[in-house]
Design a protein around this motif. Sequence first.
Motif, PDB file in Angstrom:
ATOM      1  N   ASN A 130     -55.816  -6.616  79.632  1.00  0.00           N
ATOM      2  CA  ASN A 130     -56.703  -7.076  78.571  1.00  0.00           C
ATOM      3  C   ASN A 130     -57.580  -5.900  78.156  1.00  0.00           C
ATOM      4  N   PRO A 131     -57.269  -5.288  77.012  1.00  0.00           N
ATOM      5  CA  PRO A 131     -58.060  -4.131  76.582  1.00  0.00           C
ATOM      6  C   PRO A 131     -59.539  -4.479  76.448  1.00  0.00           C
ATOM      7  N   ASP A 132     -60.397  -3.575  76.928  1.00  0.00           N
ATOM      8  CA  ASP A 132     -61.832  -3.788  76.781  1.00  0.00           C
ATOM      9  C   ASP A 132     -62.233  -3.503  75.330  1.00  0.00           C
ATOM     10  N   LYS A 133     -63.511  -3.641  75.039  1.00  0.00           N
ATOM     11  CA  LYS A 133     -63.998  -3.495  73.662  1.00  0.00           C
ATOM     12  C   LYS A 133     -63.664  -2.119  73.080  1.00  0.00           C
ATOM     13  N   THR A 134     -63.779  -1.076  73.884  1.00  0.00           N
ATOM     14  CA  THR A 134     -63.474   0.276  73.401  1.00  0.00           C
ATOM     15  C   THR A 134     -62.040   0.367  72.915  1.00  0.00           C
ATOM     16  N   TRP A 135     -61.100  -0.140  73.713  1.00  0.00           N
ATOM     17  CA  TRP A 135     -59.691  -0.105  73.332  1.00  0.00           C
ATOM     18  C   TRP A 135     -59.411  -1.031  72.152  1.00  0.00           C
ATOM     19  N   GLN A 136     -60.058  -2.192  72.129  1.00  0.00           N
ATOM     20  CA  GLN A 136     -59.864  -3.116  71.012  1.00  0.00           C
ATOM     21  C   GLN A 136     -60.309  -2.481  69.697  1.00  0.00           C
ATOM     22  N   GLU A 137     -61.450  -1.799  69.724  1.00  0.00           N
ATOM     23  CA  GLU A 137     -61.938  -1.138  68.510  1.00  0.00           C
ATOM     24  C   GLU A 137     -60.987  -0.034  68.067  1.00  0.00           C
ATOM     25  N   LEU A 138     -60.457   0.718  69.023  1.00  0.00           N
ATOM     26  CA  LEU A 138     -59.506   1.776  68.678  1.00  0.00           C
ATOM     27  C   LEU A 138     -58.246   1.184  68.042  1.00  0.00           C
ATOM     28  N   MET A 139     -57.807   0.051  68.553  1.00  0.00           N
ATOM     29  CA  MET A 139     -56.599  -0.583  68.017  1.00  0.00           C
ATOM     30  C   MET A 139     -56.838  -1.177  66.623  1.00  0.00           C
ATOM     31  N   LYS A 140     -58.099  -1.406  66.264  1.00  0.00           N
ATOM     32  CA  LYS A 140     -58.445  -1.951  64.946  1.00  0.00           C
ATOM     33  C   LYS A 140     -58.728  -0.854  63.922  1.00  0.00           C
ATOM     34  N   ILE A 141     -58.617   0.396  64.321  1.00  0.00           N
ATOM     35  CA  ILE A 141     -58.973   1.510  63.446  1.00  0.00           C
ATOM     36  C   ILE A 141     -58.206   1.442  62.123  1.00  0.00           C
ATOM     37  N   THR A 142     -58.898   1.811  61.067  1.00  0.00           N
ATOM     38  CA  THR A 142     -58.233   1.866  59.765  1.00  0.00           C
ATOM     39  C   THR A 142     -57.589   3.229  59.600  1.00  0.00           C
ATOM     40  N   LEU A 143     -56.629   3.309  58.730  1.00  0.00           N
ATOM     41  CA  LEU A 143     -55.963   4.578  58.463  1.00  0.00           C
ATOM     42  C   LEU A 143     -56.980   5.601  57.948  1.00  0.00           C
ATOM     43  N   GLU A 144     -57.887   5.168  57.124  1.00  0.00           N
ATOM     44  CA  GLU A 144     -58.919   6.058  56.578  1.00  0.00           C
ATOM     45  C   GLU A 144     -59.775   6.647  57.705  1.00  0.00           C
ATOM     46  N   ASP A 145     -60.222   5.783  58.629  1.00  0.00           N
ATOM     47  CA  ASP A 145     -61.035   6.261  59.751  1.00  0.00           C
ATOM     48  C   ASP A 145     -60.239   7.139  60.703  1.00  0.00           C
ATOM     49  N   LEU A 146     -58.981   6.825  60.867  1.00  0.00           N
ATOM     50  CA  LEU A 146     -58.127   7.622  61.754  1.00  0.00           C
ATOM     51  C   LEU A 146     -58.038   9.057  61.250  1.00  0.00           C
ATOM     52  N   TYR A 147     -57.880   9.226  59.956  1.00  0.00           N
ATOM     53  CA  TYR A 147     -57.715  10.572  59.442  1.00  0.00           C
ATOM     54  C   TYR A 147     -59.022  11.296  59.212  1.00  0.00           C
TER      55      TYR A 147
END
Length: 149
Positions: A130-147
């Motif tokens: 069960n991913p913690d909040k940090t991992w959950q937020e990373l998995m929700k990243i937008t393409l814009e934020d990723l780049y």
Amino acid sequence: MKNILNYIKINELISTSGQPKIEEFDLIKDEGFEVVINLALCNASNAIENEDKVVTNLGMSYFHIPVDFENPKASDLKLFINVMQSLGANKVWVHCAKNYRVSAFMYVYHKYVLKTPFENIDLSIFNIWNPDKTWQELMKITLEDLYKA
């Protein structure tokens, strides 16, 4: 292959797992994999000393992108996606210690690169992690934020 820790076949060119044992790298090579990407830290409890040499001695390419499990960064994910995209049609094995980091990164890769419909993504690893909040937020990243990372 199914005996390798937390093995998941993504498609014909990509498979993932937790840390393979030394002898399992022979199986990975025999299955036609050309590249191994390791997302675990070199001091993980089940890490293989000189894994890079083990893999390259088998004739496969090796990339190490050490991702701190307690502090994954968007820049780690961006590097992973860029490396994956650069490999084209090479057959790639991606692993970390338990296939948790990899599964989170692959989720984003599915979403933005493979464009896999959500219902077709193998989410079985999330039955044991069960991913913690940090991992959950990373998995929700937008393409814009990723780049921006």
